[in-house]
Write a protein that holds these residues in place. Structure first.
Motif, PDB file in Angstrom:
ATOM      1  N   LEU A 287       0.821  -1.208   0.000  1.00  0.00           N
ATOM      2  CA  LEU A 287       0.000   0.000   0.000  1.00  0.00           C
ATOM      3  C   LEU A 287       0.852   1.254   0.000  1.00  0.00           C
ATOM      4  O   LEU A 287       0.569   2.218  -0.726  1.00  0.00           O
ATOM      5  CB  LEU A 287      -0.942  -0.024   1.212  1.00  0.00           C
ATOM      6  N   GLU A 288       1.912   1.284   0.810  1.00  0.00           N
ATOM      7  CA  GLU A 288       2.753   2.478   0.857  1.00  0.00           C
ATOM      8  C   GLU A 288       3.411   2.739  -0.496  1.00  0.00           C
ATOM      9  O   GLU A 288       3.473   3.883  -0.953  1.00  0.00           O
ATOM     10  CB  GLU A 288       3.822   2.337   1.944  1.00  0.00           C
ATOM     11  N   ALA A 289       3.893   1.684  -1.148  1.00  0.00           N
ATOM     12  CA  ALA A 289       4.518   1.854  -2.463  1.00  0.00           C
ATOM     13  C   ALA A 289       3.495   2.365  -3.480  1.00  0.00           C
ATOM     14  O   ALA A 289       3.814   3.215  -4.331  1.00  0.00           O
ATOM     15  CB  ALA A 289       5.130   0.537  -2.933  1.00  0.00           C
ATOM     16  N   HIS A 290       2.271   1.855  -3.404  1.00  0.00           N
ATOM     17  CA  HIS A 290       1.214   2.321  -4.313  1.00  0.00           C
ATOM     18  C   HIS A 290       0.944   3.806  -4.104  1.00  0.00           C
ATOM     19  O   HIS A 290       0.852   4.573  -5.077  1.00  0.00           O
ATOM     20  CB  HIS A 290      -0.057   1.519  -4.076  1.00  0.00           C
ATOM     21  N   ILE A 291       0.809   4.213  -2.852  1.00  0.00           N
ATOM     22  CA  ILE A 291       0.515   5.619  -2.579  1.00  0.00           C
ATOM     23  C   ILE A 291       1.668   6.500  -3.020  1.00  0.00           C
ATOM     24  O   ILE A 291       1.466   7.558  -3.631  1.00  0.00           O
ATOM     25  CB  ILE A 291       0.191   5.813  -1.083  1.00  0.00           C
ATOM     26  N   ARG A 292       2.885   6.074  -2.753  1.00  0.00           N
ATOM     27  CA  ARG A 292       4.040   6.856  -3.197  1.00  0.00           C
ATOM     28  C   ARG A 292       4.032   7.023  -4.719  1.00  0.00           C
ATOM     29  O   ARG A 292       4.379   8.080  -5.253  1.00  0.00           O
ATOM     30  CB  ARG A 292       5.336   6.192  -2.750  1.00  0.00           C
ATOM     31  N   SER A 293       3.613   5.985  -5.421  1.00  0.00           N
ATOM     32  CA  SER A 293       3.654   6.019  -6.893  1.00  0.00           C
ATOM     33  C   SER A 293       2.677   7.020  -7.494  1.00  0.00           C
ATOM     34  O   SER A 293       2.879   7.474  -8.630  1.00  0.00           O
ATOM     35  CB  SER A 293       3.360   4.624  -7.458  1.00  0.00           C
TER      36      SER A 293
END
Length: 561
Positions: A548-554
């Protein structure tokens, strides 16, 4: 001379730029989100018809940022800096957001508090003619849905809207309150990477009861008294329903600076129907709770073991108090009624207590306890012996020497939060709090203050800035397509914020992270809130991302050419 008369100098015989060959480049430079100024490459200048419209030099974005900051620093007044930055947003939005995101700590006071207060007071005088949002008037009733179609962007995910009745601690500013939604959404982008094209500032012009505005020949809003009652509610409802119809059920609607008589009522009516929250009630509450949670590292006292006293019992105070009670409830399992018994409030008539039930506004009733009434803050501190003192009163200097000394006599590390905005309304300064507590106070304010040298040590006053919370909550809502925002989300956001405070900040007696780290802080807040949305079935972006964190960062917007 024969033929048609020439157009007068300074005018155009035809206004439609489509009629002019080669106008494409000129139009590009007049479009804020397309303009790069001297950042256009030579190839782009050839392709876009920009040759001759620019000097031959090129400047990279980072060079433009540095040049912009040099010019900003030359401005003589805070309001001049505000106007300069707003003008930049009107001309080159990428450069504007690059400046804000690279120099957040330096620029934030000139985009939001404290300078936005003066900007709202003078908004009609400094009004820029490039549309920065929508102005919806009570004369537009019945047409709001079609008017939304006039905004050029269709993929709107975050709306901040106000009716201008209670701007900061300044009261009714009418349509001039537009400075608040504009500033808040600029921080959504700068602090959390919400794409600016997905943000829409809105002011709902329902009139004003500010006589100075009504008498001002240059006031840009309706010169009539405020709309009230069923007609007011219908207008607000029409806007909210139009926004959901236009942009979908996951569009996030942030109530901003509504008056006490409407703020709670509107929030309670709509929060179970649409994705909305009130930043003055809930965002302020979450950032204050985060400060209390962070203070445990300095005081050794957990939130459930504190005794709280509020000076000020308006929407901010009641919102903070209720979220603190909710946090105690979550941490202990005690009923909300029991948790509220640790929280006391003082309004303009003294201590909120059972003997005053007949005269109290609805949002104060939950905190009217069976205690003896006292009329002033010092008496309340002496009687109740709070461990945490929170100011949301807009009464400058109300945390005086006697009050701070009494707090210090009762507590080894008194927690003192002077949260009223703007700076001129703060209940005390950090220097006063540190001096009168002999350096023991755990201090936070609503507006920024400089570090204080005290007995050879540098003490850093934490700024309980809502920007630590609302951009991250907004980013979470956008990332997961949230359909609701709840008190649990705000509690989770506060806990996530408290966890981002590094040890060197605690060493300086500060309970908030550096504003320079705000984007990473917002990412942590957004990840925690979005995880809760998926866990509670209130997310519409499916399937849930594995990381989830990687998705939001993207999906976070990064200003670049």
């Amino acid at each position: 001379m024969s033929g048609a008369a020439a157009a007068p100098r300074g005018t155009s015989a035809r206004d439609d730029s489509e009629d002019y060959p080669g106008s494409r480049g000129y139009t590009t430079m007049k479009t804020p989100h397309q303009n790069k100024g001297l950042g256009f490459t030579m190839a782009e200048r050839e392709a876009l018809g920009l040759k001759g419209l620019l000097p031959p030099a090129t400047l990279r974005l980072e060079e433009q940022v540095e040049l912009t900051m040099q010019e900003l620093r030359r401005k003589s007044s805070a309001l001049d800096k505000y106007v300069f930055l707003q003008s930049l947003q009107d001309v080159n939005s990428t450069l504007y957001y690059a400046v804000l995101s690279r120099h957040t700590y330096e620029c934030m006071p000139f985009v939001y508090t404290p300078v936005v207060g003066e900007a709202c007071q003078k908004f009609s005088q400094i009004y820029r003619h490039t549309p920065q949002g929508l102005y919806l008037s009570m004369d537009d009733r019945g047409k709001l849905r079609s008017i939304l179609d006039n905004w050029p962007m269709d993929d709107i995910r975050a709306i901040v809207f106000t009716d201008g009745e209670r701007i900061l601690g300044l009261g009714d500013q009418g349509i001039d309150g537009m400075g608040i939604p504009v500033g808040k959404l600029a921080l959504y982008t700068a602090c959390a990477g919400v794409h600016p094209s997905q943000c829409l500032p809105v002011v709902l012009d329902v009139g004003t009861n500010n006589q100075a505005k009504l008498d001002d020949p240059f006031y840009i809003g309706h010169k009539r008294r405020r709309l009230t009652g069923p007609d007011y509610d219908a207008f607000i409802g029409e806007f909210i329903e139009a926004a959901v119809d236009k942009y979908g059920k996951s569009v996030m609607l942030q109530f901003e600076d509504f008056g006490n008589s409407n703020a709670f009522r509107l929030l309670y009516h709509w929060q179970e129907k649409v994705c909305c929250f009130n930043d003055d009630i809930q965002g302020t509450a979450a950032v204050a709770l985060a400060g209390v949670l962070g203070s445990t590292a300095l005081t050794g006292t957990a939130v459930e073991d504190h005794r709280f006293l509020f000076l000020g019992a308006g929407e901010a105070g009641a919102g903070i108090a209720e979220l603190i009670a909710y946090a105690i409830h979550v941490e202990t399992g005690k009923s909300m009624e029991e948790c509220r018994k640790q929280i006391f409030m003082l309004d303009s008539k003294g201590l909120v207590c059972e003997s005053r039930l007949h005269e109290l506004q609805h949002h104060k009733l939950k905190f009217a306890h069976d205690v003896e009434h006292v009329g002033d803050l010092l008496s309340a501190v002496k009687t109740l012996k709070p461990t945490v003192l929170i100011g949301v009163s807009t009464l400058p200097k109300s945390f005086n020497q006697a009050v701070i000394e009494e707090m210090s006599a009762n507590n080894k590390r008194p927690v003192i939060f002077a949260l009223s905005n703007p700076t001129s309304k703060a209940e005390c300064t950090p220097e006063e709090a540190y001096t009168w507590s002999n350096g023991a106070a755990v201090f936070a304010s609503g507006s920024p203050f400089e570090p204080v040298k005290f007995k050879g040590k540098t003490l850093v006053p934490g700024q309980g800035n809502n920007a630590y919370i609302f951009p991250g909550v907004g980013l979470a809502a956008v990332a997961c397509g949230a359909t609701r925002i709840t008190d649990l989300d705000m509690y989770i956001a506060a806990k996530a914020l408290a966890k981002t405070v590094p040890q060197d900040r605690f060493d300086a007696s500060c309970v908030y992270p550096k504003l320079e780290d705000i984007r990473e802080v917002s990412l942590k807040v957004a990840t925690a809130v979005a995880a809760n949305k998926y866990a509670t079935g209130q997310a519409s972006v499916m399937p849930e991302p594995k990381d989830l964190e990687a998705h939001i960062r993207s999906i976070m917007y990064e200003p670049r050419y």
